[in-house]
Design a protein around this motif. Sequence first.
Motif, PDB file in Angstrom:
ATOM      1  N   MET A   1       0.903  -0.999   0.039  1.00 37.66           N
ATOM      2  CA  MET A   1       0.024   0.048   0.108  1.00 37.66           C
ATOM      3  C   MET A   1       0.902   1.224   0.039  1.00 37.66           C
ATOM      4  N   THR A   2       1.870   1.570   0.948  1.00 38.63           N
ATOM      5  CA  THR A   2       2.743   2.431   0.993  1.00 38.63           C
ATOM      6  C   THR A   2       3.485   2.743  -0.232  1.00 38.63           C
ATOM      7  N   ASN A   3       4.101   1.280  -0.932  1.00 37.02           N
ATOM      8  CA  ASN A   3       4.908   1.706  -2.018  1.00 37.02           C
ATOM      9  C   ASN A   3       3.957   2.136  -3.324  1.00 37.02           C
ATOM     10  N   ASP A   4       2.699   1.688  -3.359  1.00 35.80           N
ATOM     11  CA  ASP A   4       1.629   2.290  -4.346  1.00 35.80           C
ATOM     12  C   ASP A   4       1.818   4.021  -4.146  1.00 35.80           C
ATOM     13  N   LEU A   5       1.526   4.254  -2.780  1.00 35.86           N
ATOM     14  CA  LEU A   5       1.519   5.720  -2.526  1.00 35.86           C
ATOM     15  C   LEU A   5       2.704   6.625  -3.022  1.00 35.86           C
ATOM     16  N   PHE A   6       3.973   5.985  -2.648  1.00 33.53           N
ATOM     17  CA  PHE A   6       5.363   6.753  -3.134  1.00 33.53           C
ATOM     18  C   PHE A   6       5.265   6.606  -4.552  1.00 33.53           C
ATOM     19  N   ALA A   7       4.974   5.451  -5.069  1.00 35.46           N
ATOM     20  CA  ALA A   7       5.142   5.270  -6.584  1.00 35.46           C
ATOM     21  C   ALA A   7       4.296   6.409  -7.363  1.00 35.46           C
ATOM     22  N   HIS A   8       3.241   6.740  -6.735  1.00 31.53           N
ATOM     23  CA  HIS A   8       2.178   7.579  -7.477  1.00 31.53           C
ATOM     24  C   HIS A   8       2.764   8.950  -7.274  1.00 31.53           C
ATOM     25  N   PHE A   9       3.071   9.110  -5.974  1.00 28.52           N
ATOM     26  CA  PHE A   9       3.781  10.309  -5.730  1.00 28.52           C
ATOM     27  C   PHE A   9       4.685  10.786  -6.551  1.00 28.52           C
ATOM     28  N   PHE A  10       5.805  10.010  -6.859  1.00 29.75           N
ATOM     29  CA  PHE A  10       6.955  10.377  -7.779  1.00 29.75           C
ATOM     30  C   PHE A  10       6.460  10.392  -8.958  1.00 29.75           C
ATOM     31  N   ASP A  11       5.387   9.627  -9.380  1.00 27.03           N
ATOM     32  CA  ASP A  11       4.992   9.854 -10.648  1.00 27.03           C
ATOM     33  C   ASP A  11       4.496  11.250 -10.892  1.00 27.03           C
ATOM     34  N   LEU A  12       3.889  11.300  -9.980  1.00 24.02           N
ATOM     35  CA  LEU A  12       3.054  12.793 -10.154  1.00 24.02           C
ATOM     36  C   LEU A  12       4.219  14.063 -10.039  1.00 24.02           C
ATOM     37  N   LEU A  13       5.213  13.823  -9.148  1.00 23.42           N
ATOM     38  CA  LEU A  13       6.420  14.730  -9.178  1.00 23.42           C
ATOM     39  C   LEU A  13       6.950  14.791 -10.289  1.00 23.42           C
ATOM     40  N   ILE A  14       7.379  13.687 -10.918  1.00 25.53           N
ATOM     41  CA  ILE A  14       8.162  13.766 -12.381  1.00 25.53           C
ATOM     42  C   ILE A  14       7.371  14.532 -13.415  1.00 25.53           C
ATOM     43  N   THR A  15       5.940  14.172 -13.568  1.00 22.14           N
ATOM     44  CA  THR A  15       5.061  14.777 -14.505  1.00 22.14           C
ATOM     45  C   THR A  15       5.080  16.199 -14.181  1.00 22.14           C
ATOM     46  N   ALA A  16       4.853  16.670 -12.928  1.00 18.04           N
ATOM     47  CA  ALA A  16       4.756  18.152 -12.741  1.00 18.04           C
ATOM     48  C   ALA A  16       6.243  18.704 -13.340  1.00 18.04           C
ATOM     49  N   LEU A  17       7.335  17.873 -12.904  1.00 18.10           N
ATOM     50  CA  LEU A  17       8.504  18.909 -13.252  1.00 18.10           C
ATOM     51  C   LEU A  17       8.618  18.500 -14.843  1.00 18.10           C
ATOM     52  N   THR A  18       8.220  17.677 -15.602  1.00 16.25           N
ATOM     53  CA  THR A  18       8.359  17.793 -16.942  1.00 16.25           C
ATOM     54  C   THR A  18       7.478  18.879 -17.314  1.00 16.25           C
TER      55      THR A  18
END
Length: 86
Positions: free
Chosen positions: A1-18
């Motif tokens: 559960m927490t891995n999915d949360l971290f993965a989703h957070f980092f995916d959103l972060l990379i998308t925002a930076l892009t």
Amino acid sequence: MTNDLFAHFFDLLITALTLAIFGRVIMTWISPRGEDPISPILIQISEPILAPLRRIIPPLGMFDLTPMVALLLLNMIVRPLLNSIL
């Protein structure tokens, strides 16, 4: 559960930076002096990634290739690396 949360957070972060880097490139075409209200925000978001790359990658005349390199690094190296770890 927490891995999915971290993965989703980092995916959103990379998308925002892009999006911030891409937006900054577009804004340099529209408003080269950066006198609009959006450019300072995009600069604050993208500069922590672009500044270290500028120390490594020299400019080619008037062309700054660091945004392109940053986008490639974020989307071809960092995102798959994070996906494999998480």
